[in-house]
Design a protein around this motif. Structure first.
Motif, PDB file in Angstrom:
ATOM      1  N   UNK A 169      34.847 -40.397  86.489  1.00  0.00           N
ATOM      2  CA  UNK A 169      34.082 -39.159  86.612  1.00  0.00           C
ATOM      3  C   UNK A 169      33.270 -39.229  87.894  1.00  0.00           C
ATOM      4  N   UNK A 170      33.298 -38.145  88.661  1.00  0.00           N
ATOM      5  CA  UNK A 170      32.544 -38.079  89.913  1.00  0.00           C
ATOM      6  C   UNK A 170      31.540 -36.938  89.844  1.00  0.00           C
ATOM      7  N   UNK A 171      30.435 -37.114  90.529  1.00  0.00           N
ATOM      8  CA  UNK A 171      29.387 -36.088  90.576  1.00  0.00           C
ATOM      9  C   UNK A 171      29.647 -35.134  91.729  1.00  0.00           C
ATOM     10  N   UNK A 172      29.328 -33.860  91.484  1.00  0.00           N
ATOM     11  CA  UNK A 172      29.422 -32.836  92.515  1.00  0.00           C
ATOM     12  C   UNK A 172      28.154 -31.995  92.474  1.00  0.00           C
ATOM     13  N   UNK A 173      27.928 -31.228  93.528  1.00  0.00           N
ATOM     14  CA  UNK A 173      26.829 -30.260  93.507  1.00  0.00           C
ATOM     15  C   UNK A 173      27.178 -29.179  92.483  1.00  0.00           C
ATOM     16  N   UNK A 174      26.177 -28.568  91.910  1.00  0.00           N
ATOM     17  CA  UNK A 174      26.372 -27.591  90.830  1.00  0.00           C
ATOM     18  C   UNK A 174      27.288 -26.445  91.263  1.00  0.00           C
TER      19      UNK A 174
ATOM     20  N   UNK B 111      43.143 -33.745  86.718  1.00  0.00           N
ATOM     21  CA  UNK B 111      41.735 -33.544  87.026  1.00  0.00           C
ATOM     22  C   UNK B 111      41.217 -32.261  86.416  1.00  0.00           C
ATOM     23  N   UNK B 112      39.933 -32.258  86.076  1.00  0.00           N
ATOM     24  CA  UNK B 112      39.303 -31.084  85.484  1.00  0.00           C
ATOM     25  C   UNK B 112      37.831 -31.052  85.913  1.00  0.00           C
ATOM     26  N   UNK B 113      37.339 -29.838  86.146  1.00  0.00           N
ATOM     27  CA  UNK B 113      35.898 -29.662  86.340  1.00  0.00           C
ATOM     28  C   UNK B 113      35.309 -29.726  84.939  1.00  0.00           C
ATOM     29  N   UNK B 114      34.707 -30.856  84.608  1.00  0.00           N
ATOM     30  CA  UNK B 114      34.298 -31.122  83.233  1.00  0.00           C
ATOM     31  C   UNK B 114      32.906 -30.597  82.898  1.00  0.00           C
ATOM     32  N   UNK B 115      32.121 -30.271  83.906  1.00  0.00           N
ATOM     33  CA  UNK B 115      30.803 -29.663  83.718  1.00  0.00           C
ATOM     34  C   UNK B 115      30.405 -29.042  85.061  1.00  0.00           C
TER      35      UNK B 115
ATOM     36  N   UNK C 160      40.463 -35.146  96.497  1.00  0.00           N
ATOM     37  CA  UNK C 160      40.165 -33.949  95.726  1.00  0.00           C
ATOM     38  C   UNK C 160      39.216 -33.029  96.494  1.00  0.00           C
ATOM     39  N   UNK C 161      39.241 -31.748  96.106  1.00  0.00           N
ATOM     40  CA  UNK C 161      38.250 -30.801  96.599  1.00  0.00           C
ATOM     41  C   UNK C 161      38.003 -29.739  95.534  1.00  0.00           C
ATOM     42  N   UNK C 162      36.732 -29.367  95.440  1.00  0.00           N
ATOM     43  CA  UNK C 162      36.297 -28.293  94.542  1.00  0.00           C
ATOM     44  C   UNK C 162      35.852 -27.146  95.424  1.00  0.00           C
ATOM     45  N   UNK C 163      36.396 -25.976  95.150  1.00  0.00           N
ATOM     46  CA  UNK C 163      36.093 -24.788  95.929  1.00  0.00           C
ATOM     47  C   UNK C 163      35.394 -23.783  95.020  1.00  0.00           C
ATOM     48  N   UNK C 164      34.253 -23.286  95.486  1.00  0.00           N
ATOM     49  CA  UNK C 164      33.547 -22.262  94.713  1.00  0.00           C
ATOM     50  C   UNK C 164      32.905 -21.246  95.629  1.00  0.00           C
TER      51      UNK C 164
END
Length: 77
Positions: free
Chosen positions: A18-23, A48-52, A73-77
């Motif tokens: 599990x890795x931490x990301x900005x909200x 992979x899943x955005x778990x929270x 990985x990358x999370x896009x919002x």
């Protein structure tokens, strides 16, 4: 639009990390990932899943003492 990206690994003898990301808003954000492993069996392919709002979790079905799964990985919002 904001992009958060990094590299992580699922270590040998483990099935997840599990890795931490900005909200982020989990209803709008999405995850892209690629991986590299030296094992070809489907049970070692990570998911992979955005778990929270502040974490991303990567899992695989089985662990092995000899293989590390590397994940970009990358999370896009």
């Amino acid at each position: 639009m904001r992009v958060q990206r990094n590299l992580t690994t699922i270590p040998a003898n483990s099935t997840s990390v599990t890795v931490s990301i900005a909200t982020v808003d989990v209803d709008k954000a999405f995850l892209e990932m690629s991986y590299n492993t030296n094992l070809e069996n489907f049970q070692y392919i990570p998911r992979g899943v955005i778990s929270s709002p502040t974490t991303v979790t990567f899992t695989r079905d089985a662990s092995t003492s000899s293989s590390v799964t590397a994940i970009a990985w990358q999370v896009i919002d």
